[in-house]
Design a protein around this motif. Structure first.
Motif, PDB file in Angstrom:
ATOM      1  N   PRO A 244       0.830  -1.211   0.000  1.00  0.00           N
ATOM      2  CA  PRO A 244       0.000   0.000   0.000  1.00  0.00           C
ATOM      3  C   PRO A 244       0.861   1.256   0.000  1.00  0.00           C
ATOM      4  CG  PRO A 244      -0.004  -1.007   2.183  1.00  0.00           C
ATOM      5  CD  PRO A 244       0.822  -1.894   1.298  1.00  0.00           C
ATOM      6  N   LEU A 245       0.404   2.287  -0.745  1.00  0.00           N
ATOM      7  CA  LEU A 245       1.097   3.578  -0.721  1.00  0.00           C
ATOM      8  C   LEU A 245       0.287   4.516   0.182  1.00  0.00           C
ATOM      9  CD1 LEU A 245       2.252   4.033  -4.418  1.00  0.00           C
ATOM     10  CD2 LEU A 245       3.588   3.318  -2.463  1.00  0.00           C
ATOM     11  N   GLU A 246       0.160   4.082   1.424  1.00  0.00           N
ATOM     12  CA  GLU A 246      -0.507   4.916   2.421  1.00  0.00           C
ATOM     13  C   GLU A 246       0.193   4.646   3.755  1.00  0.00           C
ATOM     14  OE1 GLU A 246      -4.555   3.878   1.873  1.00  0.00           O
ATOM     15  OE2 GLU A 246      -4.283   1.781   2.355  1.00  0.00           O
ATOM     16  N   TYR A 247       0.053   5.584   4.691  1.00  0.00           N
ATOM     17  CA  TYR A 247       0.825   5.486   5.935  1.00  0.00           C
ATOM     18  C   TYR A 247       0.451   4.225   6.684  1.00  0.00           C
ATOM     19  CZ  TYR A 247       3.301   7.027  10.095  1.00  0.00           C
ATOM     20  OH  TYR A 247       4.179   7.134  11.135  1.00  0.00           O
ATOM     21  N   LYS A 248       1.494   3.469   7.103  1.00  0.00           N
ATOM     22  CA  LYS A 248       1.245   2.181   7.739  1.00  0.00           C
ATOM     23  C   LYS A 248       0.832   2.392   9.188  1.00  0.00           C
ATOM     24  CE  LYS A 248       3.250  -2.365   7.954  1.00  0.00           C
ATOM     25  NZ  LYS A 248       4.230  -3.066   8.679  1.00  0.00           N
ATOM     26  N   LYS A 249      -0.312   1.831   9.541  1.00  0.00           N
ATOM     27  CA  LYS A 249      -0.748   1.864  10.938  1.00  0.00           C
ATOM     28  C   LYS A 249       0.050   0.800  11.695  1.00  0.00           C
ATOM     29  CE  LYS A 249      -4.289   4.461   9.580  1.00  0.00           C
ATOM     30  NZ  LYS A 249      -3.897   4.648   8.182  1.00  0.00           N
ATOM     31  N   GLY A 250      -0.064   0.791  13.007  1.00  0.00           N
ATOM     32  CA  GLY A 250       0.592  -0.256  13.800  1.00  0.00           C
ATOM     33  C   GLY A 250       0.039  -1.623  13.394  1.00  0.00           C
ATOM     34  N   GLU A 251       0.812  -2.670  13.663  1.00  0.00           N
ATOM     35  CA  GLU A 251       0.415  -4.002  13.196  1.00  0.00           C
ATOM     36  C   GLU A 251      -1.006  -4.365  13.641  1.00  0.00           C
ATOM     37  OE1 GLU A 251       1.497  -6.216  11.078  1.00  0.00           O
ATOM     38  OE2 GLU A 251       3.111  -4.873  10.559  1.00  0.00           O
ATOM     39  N   ASN A 252      -1.366  -4.000  14.889  1.00  0.00           N
ATOM     40  CA  ASN A 252      -2.731  -4.310  15.347  1.00  0.00           C
ATOM     41  C   ASN A 252      -3.495  -3.020  15.634  1.00  0.00           C
ATOM     42  OD1 ASN A 252      -1.164  -3.682  17.463  1.00  0.00           O
ATOM     43  ND2 ASN A 252      -1.441  -5.597  18.588  1.00  0.00           N
ATOM     44  N   GLN A 253      -3.419  -2.080  14.675  1.00  0.00           N
ATOM     45  CA  GLN A 253      -4.156  -0.810  14.762  1.00  0.00           C
ATOM     46  C   GLN A 253      -3.950  -0.153  16.140  1.00  0.00           C
ATOM     47  OE1 GLN A 253      -5.867   0.508  12.038  1.00  0.00           O
ATOM     48  NE2 GLN A 253      -4.941  -1.188  10.969  1.00  0.00           N
ATOM     49  N   LYS A 286      11.876   7.347 -12.303  1.00  0.00           N
ATOM     50  CA  LYS A 286      11.191   7.936 -13.463  1.00  0.00           C
ATOM     51  C   LYS A 286      10.184   6.976 -14.122  1.00  0.00           C
ATOM     52  CE  LYS A 286      14.693  11.319 -14.720  1.00  0.00           C
ATOM     53  NZ  LYS A 286      15.682  11.059 -13.673  1.00  0.00           N
ATOM     54  N   PRO A 287       9.262   6.362 -13.332  1.00  0.00           N
ATOM     55  CA  PRO A 287       8.233   5.540 -13.975  1.00  0.00           C
ATOM     56  C   PRO A 287       7.132   6.431 -14.544  1.00  0.00           C
ATOM     57  CG  PRO A 287       7.881   5.539 -11.625  1.00  0.00           C
ATOM     58  CD  PRO A 287       9.090   6.398 -11.875  1.00  0.00           C
ATOM     59  N   ASP A 288       6.493   5.975 -15.616  1.00  0.00           N
ATOM     60  CA  ASP A 288       5.341   6.722 -16.154  1.00  0.00           C
ATOM     61  C   ASP A 288       4.049   6.242 -15.499  1.00  0.00           C
ATOM     62  OD1 ASP A 288       6.772   8.251 -18.156  1.00  0.00           O
ATOM     63  OD2 ASP A 288       7.115   6.330 -19.139  1.00  0.00           O
ATOM     64  N   VAL A 289       4.034   4.933 -15.151  1.00  0.00           N
ATOM     65  CA  VAL A 289       2.816   4.340 -14.565  1.00  0.00           C
ATOM     66  C   VAL A 289       3.217   3.538 -13.329  1.00  0.00           C
ATOM     67  CG1 VAL A 289       0.853   2.796 -14.978  1.00  0.00           C
ATOM     68  CG2 VAL A 289       1.785   4.141 -16.867  1.00  0.00           C
ATOM     69  N   VAL A 290       2.475   3.741 -12.221  1.00  0.00           N
ATOM     70  CA  VAL A 290       2.663   2.932 -11.012  1.00  0.00           C
ATOM     71  C   VAL A 290       1.358   2.187 -10.765  1.00  0.00           C
ATOM     72  CG1 VAL A 290       3.011   2.988  -8.517  1.00  0.00           C
ATOM     73  CG2 VAL A 290       4.380   4.455  -9.991  1.00  0.00           C
ATOM     74  N   ILE A 291       1.453   0.863 -10.660  1.00  0.00           N
ATOM     75  CA  ILE A 291       0.253   0.045 -10.425  1.00  0.00           C
ATOM     76  C   ILE A 291       0.466  -0.725  -9.127  1.00  0.00           C
ATOM     77  CG2 ILE A 291      -1.137  -1.869 -11.322  1.00  0.00           C
ATOM     78  CD1 ILE A 291      -0.320  -0.994 -14.154  1.00  0.00           C
ATOM     79  N   THR A 292      -0.477  -0.599  -8.198  1.00  0.00           N
ATOM     80  CA  THR A 292      -0.358  -1.324  -6.929  1.00  0.00           C
ATOM     81  C   THR A 292      -1.603  -2.182  -6.665  1.00  0.00           C
ATOM     82  OG1 THR A 292      -0.030  -1.123  -4.542  1.00  0.00           O
ATOM     83  CG2 THR A 292      -1.218   0.670  -5.607  1.00  0.00           C
ATOM     84  N   GLU A 293      -1.368  -3.309  -5.979  1.00  0.00           N
ATOM     85  CA  GLU A 293      -2.486  -4.209  -5.643  1.00  0.00           C
ATOM     86  C   GLU A 293      -3.252  -3.703  -4.426  1.00  0.00           C
ATOM     87  OE1 GLU A 293      -1.170  -8.278  -5.226  1.00  0.00           O
ATOM     88  OE2 GLU A 293       0.208  -8.020  -6.895  1.00  0.00           O
ATOM     89  N   LYS A 294      -2.620  -2.840  -3.646  1.00  0.00           N
ATOM     90  CA  LYS A 294      -3.247  -2.375  -2.397  1.00  0.00           C
ATOM     91  C   LYS A 294      -3.748  -0.933  -2.568  1.00  0.00           C
ATOM     92  CE  LYS A 294      -1.906  -6.105   0.011  1.00  0.00           C
ATOM     93  NZ  LYS A 294      -0.929  -6.770  -0.779  1.00  0.00           N
ATOM     94  N   GLY A 295      -3.960  -0.266  -1.426  1.00  0.00           N
ATOM     95  CA  GLY A 295      -4.518   1.093  -1.453  1.00  0.00           C
ATOM     96  C   GLY A 295      -3.483   2.154  -1.803  1.00  0.00           C
ATOM     97  N   ALA A 300      -0.577  10.510  -1.356  1.00  0.00           N
ATOM     98  CA  ALA A 300       0.337   9.864  -2.307  1.00  0.00           C
ATOM     99  C   ALA A 300      -0.092  10.193  -3.735  1.00  0.00           C
ATOM    100  CB  ALA A 300       0.333   8.356  -2.087  1.00  0.00           C
ATOM    101  N   THR A 301      -1.412  10.239  -3.971  1.00  0.00           N
ATOM    102  CA  THR A 301      -1.929  10.597  -5.296  1.00  0.00           C
ATOM    103  C   THR A 301      -1.442  11.997  -5.683  1.00  0.00           C
ATOM    104  OG1 THR A 301      -3.902   9.296  -4.849  1.00  0.00           O
ATOM    105  CG2 THR A 301      -4.057  10.859  -6.653  1.00  0.00           C
ATOM    106  N   HIS A 302      -1.474  12.919  -4.712  1.00  0.00           N
ATOM    107  CA  HIS A 302      -1.055  14.305  -4.943  1.00  0.00           C
ATOM    108  C   HIS A 302       0.426  14.359  -5.343  1.00  0.00           C
ATOM    109  CE1 HIS A 302      -0.214  18.543  -4.279  1.00  0.00           C
ATOM    110  NE2 HIS A 302       0.706  18.191  -3.383  1.00  0.00           N
ATOM    111  N   PHE A 303       1.282  13.655  -4.560  1.00  0.00           N
ATOM    112  CA  PHE A 303       2.731  13.700  -4.838  1.00  0.00           C
ATOM    113  C   PHE A 303       3.069  13.031  -6.176  1.00  0.00           C
ATOM    114  CE2 PHE A 303       3.203  14.058  -0.063  1.00  0.00           C
ATOM    115  CZ  PHE A 303       3.660  15.372  -0.092  1.00  0.00           C
ATOM    116  N   LEU A 304       2.378  11.911  -6.472  1.00  0.00           N
ATOM    117  CA  LEU A 304       2.664  11.194  -7.719  1.00  0.00           C
ATOM    118  C   LEU A 304       2.218  12.010  -8.933  1.00  0.00           C
ATOM    119  CD1 LEU A 304       1.698   7.512  -6.789  1.00  0.00           C
ATOM    120  CD2 LEU A 304       3.990   8.412  -7.119  1.00  0.00           C
ATOM    121  N   SER A 305       1.025  12.641  -8.834  1.00  0.00           N
ATOM    122  CA  SER A 305       0.533  13.441  -9.972  1.00  0.00           C
ATOM    123  C   SER A 305       1.417  14.672 -10.192  1.00  0.00           C
ATOM    124  CB  SER A 305      -0.927  13.842  -9.772  1.00  0.00           C
ATOM    125  OG  SER A 305      -1.049  14.701  -8.671  1.00  0.00           O
ATOM    126  N   LYS A 306       1.995  15.216  -9.095  1.00  0.00           N
ATOM    127  CA  LYS A 306       2.928  16.357  -9.213  1.00  0.00           C
ATOM    128  C   LYS A 306       4.190  15.938  -9.968  1.00  0.00           C
ATOM    129  CE  LYS A 306       4.173  19.437  -6.076  1.00  0.00           C
ATOM    130  NZ  LYS A 306       4.480  20.000  -4.728  1.00  0.00           N
TER     131      LYS A 306
END
Length: 555
Positions: A244-253, A286-295, A300-306
């Motif tokens: 996932p390209l989102e901030y990792k929570k603790g293992e058990n939230q 320098k990738p043109d496309v990033v594809i992830t299986e998770k969230g 992250a969308t903001h930084f990648l689109s920039k």
């Protein structure tokens, strides 16, 4: 010492001995009779009502047996045969059931004459060895690089299907798909995994003629931020992630207790910094496309689109594997471990298109795909479902021929040749095994006989004439024209079947018949519960096994 006694519950049903064997034969014949009329080009259709009330119209043996509901264990075993045949070779699902049912049918008179099932099975297996030897003799090799010949072979194998009206379109699609995913392992071996790497996508609308095999992958996803990210990129650099390209929570939230207001700001700051650092790491390649299986978070969308990167999230694992194979990328589990060699550069075009109401992503024009998507278009979902079933069979045929490039004549010619040889060899066999051995030859004639029946011709006259042609091992390529019911040379008609399918069909049918004949007891029963819901008391047998004390044999 007293031998342990088998004790059954009073509510246990039991069929044993001859009654069980005859019951199994009757159940197997009933299943075979359901799909007997779906064999050959003049086959009838079956209308099936599924559990949700939907209707399926098909003449595909495996699809019919998948939908019907049976309770007899022998009938369930027969249905399993069809599924096994479909998974193994992808074709011959109807033939294997009809043949297996007939093998059991010809065993019935032998059982009534008090033949032991073991003797019958011995005769059957001896006949199986001779049948395969005969098929080996009749078969001949072919050149898999001759495209027209390959299309003709696939066409003759799926000529009985609904899609036959569209000419050679399905055969071409199947051949292209199989050749795309084929991988040479060296030493004359090939790996062709059509289940994993040749995905069939059905989109209602358009015409059947619009169906095509994509040199790459297509999946039902749009970019994360349509307004900010590009929907078309030529020769893209593609990065595939499994994290996932989102901030990792603790293992058990983890729960965090804050005492000062500034701590909250610090937490948010840490999250933002981590996402910015990760996106920077990704952007450095320098990738043109990033594809992830998770969230993928909004930040992250903001930084990648920039950074001018297009992103797609929550893609299926299977789709990600296909993309990796098509573009030559490696799926990475942690952004920190990225290397230049993980980036896929084999794609010619990345494009998001709108088909109907939905957006689809195409990664196509790949240099050496080794994975593909077959795009099917058609008037309605019912038509597309039937086209998909037919295409699956066609791909199975193409795969079998590429892996084992040998053919045998179709139209029941092989079965009659094998039957004639078995009848001839039976005279030399001594003892009681001669009768079950000869019965296999008689059972094999069910395939050409059923073809003749479905054409509506005089079955006895046609079968007698055909048997005369095959007598003494002559005219091994003569069979029945499935459209007219006439006796013709399959070589001239151009109707062939893959060697692998024919051998698998006969092997499966005979071995399944032997297995069902060796059943002499069918037991079913639910353990009686006492009033409190606990099982009844156990008594000890001499060997220490516990059995229900209240159980008794049924009347």
């Amino acid at each position: 010492m007293q031998a342990p006694v088998m004790v059954l519950n009073a509510n246990t049903k039991r069929e044993s001995g001859r009654k069980a064997q005859l019951g199994n034969i009757a159940a197997a014949k009933a299943v075979a009779d359901i799909i007997r009329t779906t064999l050959g080009p003049r086959s009838m259709l079956k209308m099936l009502l599924d559990a949700t009330g939907g209707i399926v119209l098909t003449n595909d043996g495996n699809a019919i047996l998948r939908e019907i509901d049976v309770s007899h264990p022998a009938a369930k075993s027969m249905i399993e045969l069809s599924r096994t045949q479909d998974e193994q070779v992808g074709d011959g699902t109807t033939s294997v059931i009809i043949l297996s049912g007939e093998m059991l049918h010809v065993a019935e008179p032998l059982l009534e004459k008090n033949f032991h099932p073991t003797v019958i099975c011995r005769g059957y297996l001896k006949a199986l060895d001779d049948a395969i030897a005969t098929i080996d003799r009749i078969s001949f090799p072919i050149d898999t690089n001759d495209r027209q010949q390959m299309i003709n072979i696939i066409q003759s194998c799926i000529g009985t299907k609904f899609t036959n009206r569209f000419g050679s379109l399905m055969s071409e699609l199947a051949l292209d798909a199989v050749q795309t995913v084929s991988v040479d392992l060296g030493a004359g071996k090939r790996e062709i995994d059509i289940k994993k790497y040749a995905k069939i996508e059905k989109i209602p609308g358009g015409r059947i003629e619009d169906c095509r095999v994509l040199k790459g992958v297509m999946f039902n996803k749009d970019v994360v931020a349509p307004g900010k990210m590009k929907r078309r990129i030529e020769h893209p650099r593609i990065m595939l992630l499994d994290c996932p390209l989102e901030y990792k929570k603790g293992e058990n939230q983890t729960n965090v207790e804050l005492t000062k207001e500034e701590d909250w700001a610090t937490l948010l700051q840490m999250e933002e910094e981590w996402i910015q650092k990760t996106c920077k790491q990704i952007a450095s390649f320098k990738p043109d496309v990033v594809i992830t299986e998770k969230g993928l978070s909004d930040l992250a969308t903001h930084f990648l689109s920039k950074a001018g990167i297009t992103a797609i999230r929550r893609i299926r694992k299977t789709d990600n594997n296909r993309i990796a194979r098509a573009v030559g990328a490696t799926i990475v589990n942690r952004p920190e471990e990225l290397k230049e060699s993980d980036i896929g550069t084999g794609a010619g075009l990345f494009e998001v298109q709108k088909l109907g109401d939905e957006y689809f992503t195409f990664i196509v024009d790949c240099e050496n795909p080794k994975a593909c998507t077959v795009l099917l278009r058609g008037a309605s979902k019912d038509v597309l479902n039937e086209v998909e079933r037919n295409l699956h069979d066609a791909m199975g045929v193409a795969r079998n021929v590429v892996i084992d490039p040998k053919l045998v004549p179709g139209g029941g010619a092989v079965e009659l040749s094998v039957a004639a040889e078995i009848k001839e060899k039976a005279e030399a066999i001594e003892g009681v095994e001669q009768y079950p051995y000869k019965a296999v030859g008689q059972a094999l004639e069910v395939i050409p006989r059923t073809l003749a029946q479905n054409c509506g011709v005089n079955v006895i006259r046609v079968m007698t004439a055909l048997q005369a042609k095959h007598a003494n091992g002559a005219n091994t390529t003569f069979g029945i024209n499935g459209n007219t019911g006439e006796i013709v040379d399959m070589k001239e008609l151009g109707v062939w079947e893959p060697y692998a399918v024919k051998v698998q069909t006969i092997k499966t049918a005979i071995e399944a018949a032997c297995m069902l004949l060796r059943i002499d007891d069918i037991l079913s029963g639910i353990k009686k519960k006492q009033a409190g819901g606990a099982p009844g008391p156990k008594t000890q047998t001499d060997d220490g096994e516990g059995v229900d004390s209240e159980a008794a044999l049924p009347e």
